[in-house]
Design a protein around this motif. Structure first.
Motif, PDB file in Angstrom:
ATOM      1  N   ASN A   1      -3.104   4.861   3.096  1.00 31.01           N
ATOM      2  CA  ASN A   1      -3.815   3.923   3.972  1.00 31.01           C
ATOM      3  C   ASN A   1      -3.663   2.490   3.472  1.00 31.01           C
ATOM      4  OD1 ASN A   1      -4.642   6.306   5.066  1.00 31.01           O
ATOM      5  ND2 ASN A   1      -6.823   5.940   4.868  1.00 31.01           N
ATOM      6  N   LYS A   2      -3.413   1.583   4.410  1.00 30.91           N
ATOM      7  CA  LYS A   2      -3.213   0.178   4.030  1.00 30.91           C
ATOM      8  C   LYS A   2      -3.539  -0.723   5.208  1.00 30.91           C
ATOM      9  CE  LYS A   2       1.235  -0.534   3.257  1.00 30.91           C
ATOM     10  NZ  LYS A   2       2.587  -0.296   2.721  1.00 30.91           N
ATOM     11  N   LYS A   3      -3.706  -2.008   4.936  1.00 29.63           N
ATOM     12  CA  LYS A   3      -4.092  -2.967   5.979  1.00 29.63           C
ATOM     13  C   LYS A   3      -2.951  -3.239   6.937  1.00 29.63           C
ATOM     14  CE  LYS A   3      -7.723  -5.445   3.445  1.00 29.63           C
ATOM     15  NZ  LYS A   3      -8.177  -6.767   2.933  1.00 29.63           N
ATOM     16  N   SER A   4      -1.742  -3.362   6.393  1.00 30.30           N
ATOM     17  CA  SER A   4      -0.579  -3.637   7.248  1.00 30.30           C
ATOM     18  C   SER A   4       0.609  -2.877   6.715  1.00 30.30           C
ATOM     19  CB  SER A   4      -0.268  -5.138   7.288  1.00 30.30           C
ATOM     20  OG  SER A   4       0.260  -5.563   6.041  1.00 30.30           O
TER      21      SER A   4
ATOM     22  N   GLY B   1       2.131  -4.602   3.795  1.00 29.64           N
ATOM     23  CA  GLY B   1       1.286  -4.885   2.642  1.00 29.64           C
ATOM     24  C   GLY B   1       1.458  -3.860   1.529  1.00 29.64           C
TER      25      GLY B   1
ATOM     26  N   GLY C   1       0.417  -1.054  -1.433  1.00 35.60           N
ATOM     27  CA  GLY C   1      -0.474   0.098  -1.473  1.00 35.60           C
ATOM     28  C   GLY C   1      -0.431   0.761  -2.830  1.00 35.60           C
TER      29      GLY C   1
END
Length: 570
Positions: free
Chosen positions: A336-339, A342, A344
């Motif tokens: 799971n990551k913001k973009s 981005g 991780g």
């Protein structure tokens, strides 16, 4: 029963430094540390490869000619200003004002497809054919003969690109044809496919009938393919595997895309950075990529690299020159990551497990005293923070006081799918010369770089202690992380000698003598003559009438008898 050891018995390719075989490209990376003879050999290898000297010229005239071209060679290798006219006329479909003009491009105006009977091949496929021929030269034995002996149906091959083949004969030509009022050719879409490198090697060089494919993992693509080969050998399903990558993206499609992402070191952004740092207004294109320094973007490059792997059993049987081995390739997604672009957590896992592998097999002393780290090192602000924190964290955790760290992208640019292959030949060169290529494009590290327990090499220099393991790391767009350790010939033999008798080792050494002699012959050819690629189009082609098909075997009219059996017995 112990798992087979994946041994590296040959490496070659085409890089911004020249030929990847016989450490020739690495000579350019550590040029100022090389002997006069190695410098001369390197200069001659590039000039002959690019057809810039007459091979019939006699000594001492040719020696004087080569030495007189030293500066010219150095200026036309590694990272430099894009040769716009050459690329526009040779590879592009349309004019495009490039926002970024620094790149890692092949030496001079080298166009690999001119070295063999190509038929409108994209540059990356030409790099594949020529580069794989170079890898066979490095191996020093008749690889195709060994493949025939071992079994064409049992050989593995994993190779390709990360982005796509994108010049006028592939993706760029396909996408631009209709808007420009032209017709796409029947070859355009097939040549765009990323696994064409493996397909061409199988169809026109080795005639392989074994497992084939290509594992794409963005910038980690090379190590994904390496993992496929390593695991195939460790599982026992194959004992001879070819892995590699070829990427040629120096053109409008890539530059349009990466510029839109804000990921590139454009001329405008570099001008602003130089002014901010007080470096003047004249752009130095050789220093556009600045891993772990004050930076603002990556630089595109092009490269091809191929490794020939064998199990320890087959390598000893053949008498192969064992340059090293691989323990594992650890691959982890970011989760799971913001973009999607981005950072991780995945690279913490892949790097940490690689440190564990080295300690488990070779012990903590080798990890603490005899290891080095070739970082992904893209030259972006976010990479310098995240990757340095990962490496620093594990160096502390494993008790490494001063782990040498470098990045080859400072000199080669980011060659995307082939970046891991660049790191591999860089690792081999570093261990075999004990000289490390440094990050020579920055005067100092950026203030936000983590440095505890790390020794960033900001210049080319000799290692302070013998290095027998080099860790290579890839952090790919989208959360694709891969880390591997390359063990030296000495460490590899320490493992092999535990498995085989002294008589077995003596037999191998006796067989290797002739291969080492032939390898020296091949090295001299690489230095003294232009490359002669193997490209056998429309040769020994079989149709259904040529096959004798039975329940337990298939015979061909060319003399091969392939046994058919299930892998699931027992």
């Amino acid at each position: 029963m112990a798992k087979p050891i994946p041994c590296l018995v040959g490496f070659g390719g085409l890089t911004p430094a020249g030929r990847g075989s016989h450490n020739l490209s690495y000579s350019r990376m550590i040029y100022d540390l090389e002997s006069d003879q190695n410098k001369f050999n390197y200069l001659k290898s590039v000039l002959t490869l690019c057809g810039l000297i007459d091979e019939t010229t006699e000594a001492p005239e040719i020696e004087q000619l080569i030495l007189s071209k030293e500066n010219e060679v150095l200026e036309n290798t590694l990272m430099r200003k894009l040769d716009y006219e050459f690329f526009r006329n040779t590879f592009w479909s349309y004019d495009y004002e490039m926002p970024a003009n620094a790149c890692g491009q092949l030496p001079f105006r080298l166009d690999p497809v001119t070295h063999y009977a190509s038929r409108q091949h994209p540059k990356a496929l030409g790099m594949s054919i020529v580069g794989f021929t170079d890898a066979m030269s490095d191996a020093g034995f008749d690889l195709r003969k060994e493949i025939d002996s071992y079994g064409r149906d049992k050989v593995g091959c994993f190779a390709g690109c990360a982005v796509m083949n994108m010049d006028r004969y592939s993706g760029d030509g396909l996408f631009a044809s209709y808007p420009m009022g032209k017709r796409a050719s029947s070859k355009h879409i097939s040549f765009t496919l990323p696994e064409m490198t493996a397909d061409f090697i199988n169809a026109y060089v080795t005639g392989s009938l074994g497992i084939t494919g290509h594992f794409i993992g963005a910038c980690a693509t090379s190590l994904y393919n390496l993992n496929a080969g390593v695991e195939l050998i460790k599982s026992g399903k194959s004992e001879l595997v070819i892995v590699g990558a070829a990427e040629a993206i120096l053109g409008p499609p890539a530059y349009i895309g990466f510029s839109a992402m804000g990921a590139m070191a454009t001329d405008e952004r570099m001008t602003n950075l130089q002014q901010l740092l007080g470096e003047g207004e004249d752009l130095d294109y050789t220093k556009f990529c600045r891993p772990f320094g004050d930076n603002m973007g990556m630089v595109c490059g092009e490269s091809a690299g191929f490794a020939i792997l064998m199990s320890d059993r087959l390598a000893l049987e053949v008498g192969a020159n064992i340059r090293g081995c691989f323990l594992n390739v650890n691959i982890n997604a970011d989760g799971n990551k913001k973009s999607i672009s981005g950072p991780g957590a995945g690279n913490y896992f892949s790097v940490g497990k690689t440190f564990q592998d080295i300690e488990e097999v070779f012990g903590d002393k080798v990890l603490k005293d005899n290891s080095a780290f070739i970082a992904h090192g893209t030259g972006t602000p976010l990479n310098r923070i995240t990757e340095s924190h990962i490496v620093s964290t594990f160096a502390k955790e494993f008790g490494i006081e001063s782990l040498p760290v470098t990045s080859l992208k400072s000199k080669l640019g980011h060659t995307m799918g082939s970046a891991g292959m660049d790191q591999l030949w860089g690792a081999l060169g570093a261990m075999e010369t004990q000289n490390c290529s440094g990050i020579c494009t920055i005067p100092k590290l950026a203030d936000d770089v983590f440095t505890e327990n790390l020794d960033f090499y900001l210049q080319d220099q000799a290692f302070d202690k013998q290095k027998d393991v080099v860790i290579i790391n890839s952090k790919g767009f989208g959360g694709n992380n891969a880390t591997a350790s390359v063990a030296s010939e000495n460490l590899t033999m320490s493992l092999i000698e535990k498995r085989y008798s002294k008589a077995d080792i003596s037999k191998w050494k006796a067989k290797r003598e002739s291969i080492l002699e032939n390898r020296e012959v091949e090295r001299n050819k690489a230095i003294n003559g232009s490359i002669e690629p193997i490209y056998e189009f429309d040769k020994d082609v079989l149709d259904l009438a040529d096959l004798e098909v039975k329940k337990n075997h298939i015979k061909t009219s060319t003399g091969f008898d392939y046994k058919l059996s299930s892998d699931l017995k027992g």
